[in-house]
Write a protein that holds these residues in place. Structure first.
Motif, PDB file in Angstrom:
ATOM      1  N   ILE A   1      51.751  39.054  51.158  1.00 62.03           N
ATOM      2  CA  ILE A   1      51.327  38.705  49.796  1.00 62.03           C
ATOM      3  C   ILE A   1      49.932  39.259  49.524  1.00 62.03           C
ATOM      4  O   ILE A   1      49.683  39.842  48.458  1.00 62.03           O
ATOM      5  N   GLN A   2      49.020  39.093  50.466  1.00 61.62           N
ATOM      6  CA  GLN A   2      47.671  39.643  50.307  1.00 61.62           C
ATOM      7  C   GLN A   2      47.722  41.162  50.137  1.00 61.62           C
ATOM      8  O   GLN A   2      47.011  41.723  49.292  1.00 61.62           O
ATOM      9  N   HIS A   3      48.565  41.822  50.927  1.00 61.88           N
ATOM     10  CA  HIS A   3      48.703  43.278  50.842  1.00 61.88           C
ATOM     11  C   HIS A   3      49.205  43.695  49.461  1.00 61.88           C
ATOM     12  O   HIS A   3      48.701  44.664  48.876  1.00 61.88           O
ATOM     13  N   GLN A   4      50.187  42.958  48.937  1.00 65.56           N
ATOM     14  CA  GLN A   4      50.759  43.288  47.627  1.00 65.56           C
ATOM     15  C   GLN A   4      49.728  43.077  46.513  1.00 65.56           C
ATOM     16  O   GLN A   4      49.643  43.875  45.571  1.00 65.56           O
ATOM     17  N   VAL A   5      48.944  42.012  46.624  1.00 63.48           N
ATOM     18  CA  VAL A   5      47.914  41.756  45.607  1.00 63.48           C
ATOM     19  C   VAL A   5      46.827  42.828  45.674  1.00 63.48           C
ATOM     20  O   VAL A   5      46.311  43.276  44.639  1.00 63.48           O
TER      21      VAL A   5
ATOM     22  N   LEU B   1      37.894  43.337  34.149  1.00 61.02           N
ATOM     23  CA  LEU B   1      38.803  42.408  34.813  1.00 61.02           C
ATOM     24  C   LEU B   1      38.052  41.425  35.706  1.00 61.02           C
ATOM     25  O   LEU B   1      38.519  40.312  35.952  1.00 61.02           O
ATOM     26  N   TYR B   2      36.908  41.833  36.195  1.00 63.03           N
ATOM     27  CA  TYR B   2      36.141  40.998  37.121  1.00 63.03           C
ATOM     28  C   TYR B   2      34.851  40.440  36.497  1.00 63.03           C
ATOM     29  O   TYR B   2      34.082  39.784  37.180  1.00 63.03           O
ATOM     30  N   ASP B   3      34.675  40.701  35.208  1.00 62.90           N
ATOM     31  CA  ASP B   3      33.493  40.204  34.500  1.00 62.90           C
ATOM     32  C   ASP B   3      33.762  38.778  34.022  1.00 62.90           C
ATOM     33  O   ASP B   3      34.638  38.549  33.176  1.00 62.90           O
TER      34      ASP B   3
ATOM     35  N   ALA C   1      45.592  41.013  28.642  1.00 59.03           N
ATOM     36  CA  ALA C   1      46.135  42.119  27.843  1.00 59.03           C
ATOM     37  C   ALA C   1      45.939  43.461  28.556  1.00 59.03           C
ATOM     38  O   ALA C   1      46.827  44.311  28.578  1.00 59.03           O
ATOM     39  N   ILE C   2      44.763  43.639  29.157  1.00 59.21           N
ATOM     40  CA  ILE C   2      44.475  44.874  29.898  1.00 59.21           C
ATOM     41  C   ILE C   2      45.425  44.994  31.098  1.00 59.21           C
ATOM     42  O   ILE C   2      46.013  46.048  31.347  1.00 59.21           O
ATOM     43  N   ALA C   3      45.568  43.910  31.839  1.00 61.69           N
ATOM     44  CA  ALA C   3      46.431  43.916  33.022  1.00 61.69           C
ATOM     45  C   ALA C   3      47.885  44.170  32.640  1.00 61.69           C
ATOM     46  O   ALA C   3      48.592  44.936  33.308  1.00 61.69           O
ATOM     47  N   HIS C   4      48.335  43.546  31.559  1.00 64.26           N
ATOM     48  CA  HIS C   4      49.723  43.731  31.121  1.00 64.26           C
ATOM     49  C   HIS C   4      49.986  45.187  30.744  1.00 64.26           C
ATOM     50  O   HIS C   4      51.067  45.729  31.016  1.00 64.26           O
TER      51      HIS C   4
ATOM     52  N   MET D   1      49.112  37.912  33.009  1.00 60.67           N
ATOM     53  CA  MET D   1      48.521  36.610  33.289  1.00 60.67           C
ATOM     54  C   MET D   1      48.544  36.302  34.784  1.00 60.67           C
ATOM     55  O   MET D   1      47.554  35.854  35.358  1.00 60.67           O
ATOM     56  N   VAL D   2      49.676  36.573  35.429  1.00 65.44           N
ATOM     57  CA  VAL D   2      49.803  36.327  36.872  1.00 65.44           C
ATOM     58  C   VAL D   2      48.821  37.207  37.640  1.00 65.44           C
ATOM     59  O   VAL D   2      48.127  36.745  38.558  1.00 65.44           O
ATOM     60  N   ALA D   3      48.748  38.479  37.259  1.00 69.41           N
ATOM     61  CA  ALA D   3      47.852  39.409  37.948  1.00 69.41           C
ATOM     62  C   ALA D   3      46.405  38.950  37.862  1.00 69.41           C
ATOM     63  O   ALA D   3      45.677  38.927  38.864  1.00 69.41           O
ATOM     64  N   ILE D   4      45.978  38.550  36.679  1.00 70.81           N
ATOM     65  CA  ILE D   4      44.587  38.122  36.491  1.00 70.81           C
ATOM     66  C   ILE D   4      44.297  36.841  37.259  1.00 70.81           C
ATOM     67  O   ILE D   4      43.239  36.688  37.874  1.00 70.81           O
TER      68      ILE D   4
END
Length: 225
Positions: A76-80, A99-101, A111-114, A130-133
């Motif tokens: 899971i860590q590798h995939q993230v 994304l990290y600000d 929205a950026i991640a999607h 949303m999941v990614a963020i």
């Protein structure tokens, strides 16, 4: 009554403590298996991952089952981390930094991640960003998982590691034989103290891990409804 019980009158109490602590350990591990599978399911469904679900092996030892969870968490860590790499590759540096600000609105980050996942996957669910963020901006993949992996490794390497998880299906004497090889007061005390030491940290880390995953999966369910 066993001869050891005559020599060490507190042994029966220690035996019951061992049985209770062993069950607590297994319950905690079982909850971690379920939580890990729940997170893997979200990643597979929304982020295009292919993480295999895991299952406790009742015929194996505590260490074997610790290793199963560790391997799944590492995947899971590798995939993230791969998701993060995809973001960095597909986005302009300024957008990636957003994304990290912590000052940037979360909806804008989502929205950026999607947008990235729509490019990478060809088609992405509305919850992909949303999941990614949530995974990239939280401590779940770094601090929480890393701590739990460390504790699982410690448990696997301890006196508990060689104990079969089905030992509770045996009689009390067989439990003690499997755990200790002989019934002596000092060995019982050592085993009980080992369980207590590892369980205290393991339960706290497990609860944090499961709580963080519930936060992600509950948001996913809200999006689907």
């Amino acid at each position: 009554m066993a001869l050891s019980d005559l020599l060490y009158p507190d042994n029966p109490k220690r035996r019951q403590e061992l049985i209770h602590l062993h069950q607590e350990l297994l319950d905690c591990m079982s909850s971690n298996f379920r939580a890990t599978n729940e997170l893997a399911g979200v990643l597979n469904e929304h982020l295009g991952c292919t993480i295999a679900h895991i299952q406790m092996r009742e015929s194996s030892t505590v260490k074997d089952n610790c290793d199963i969870i560790i391997q799944a968490m590492s995947e899971i860590q590798h995939q993230v981390q791969k998701i993060d790499s995809d973001m960095k590759e597909k986005l302009e540096p300024v957008l990636y930094q957003k994304l990290y600000d912590i000052k940037e609105p979360e909806l804008e980050k989502i929205a950026i991640a999607h947008k990235v996942f729509s490019i990478v996957l060809g088609e992405a669910t509305s919850t992909a960003g949303m999941v990614a963020i949530k995974l990239l901006s939280s401590n779940l993949m770094t601090l929480t998982v890393s701590k739990l992996v460390s504790l699982l490794a410690q448990i696997g390497a301890s006196v508990l590691g060689g104990i079969s998880i089905t030992v509770l299906g045996l009689g009390i004497e067989m439990i003690l034989h499997a755990i200790l090889g002989a019934v002596e007061r000092n060995q019982l005390l050592t085993a009980v103290r080992s369980y207590e030491k590892h369980l205290a940290e393991f339960k706290a880390a497990s609860e944090k891990y499961q709580r963080d995953i519930r936060e992600v999966t509950s948001l996913v369910r809200q999006q689907v409804q």
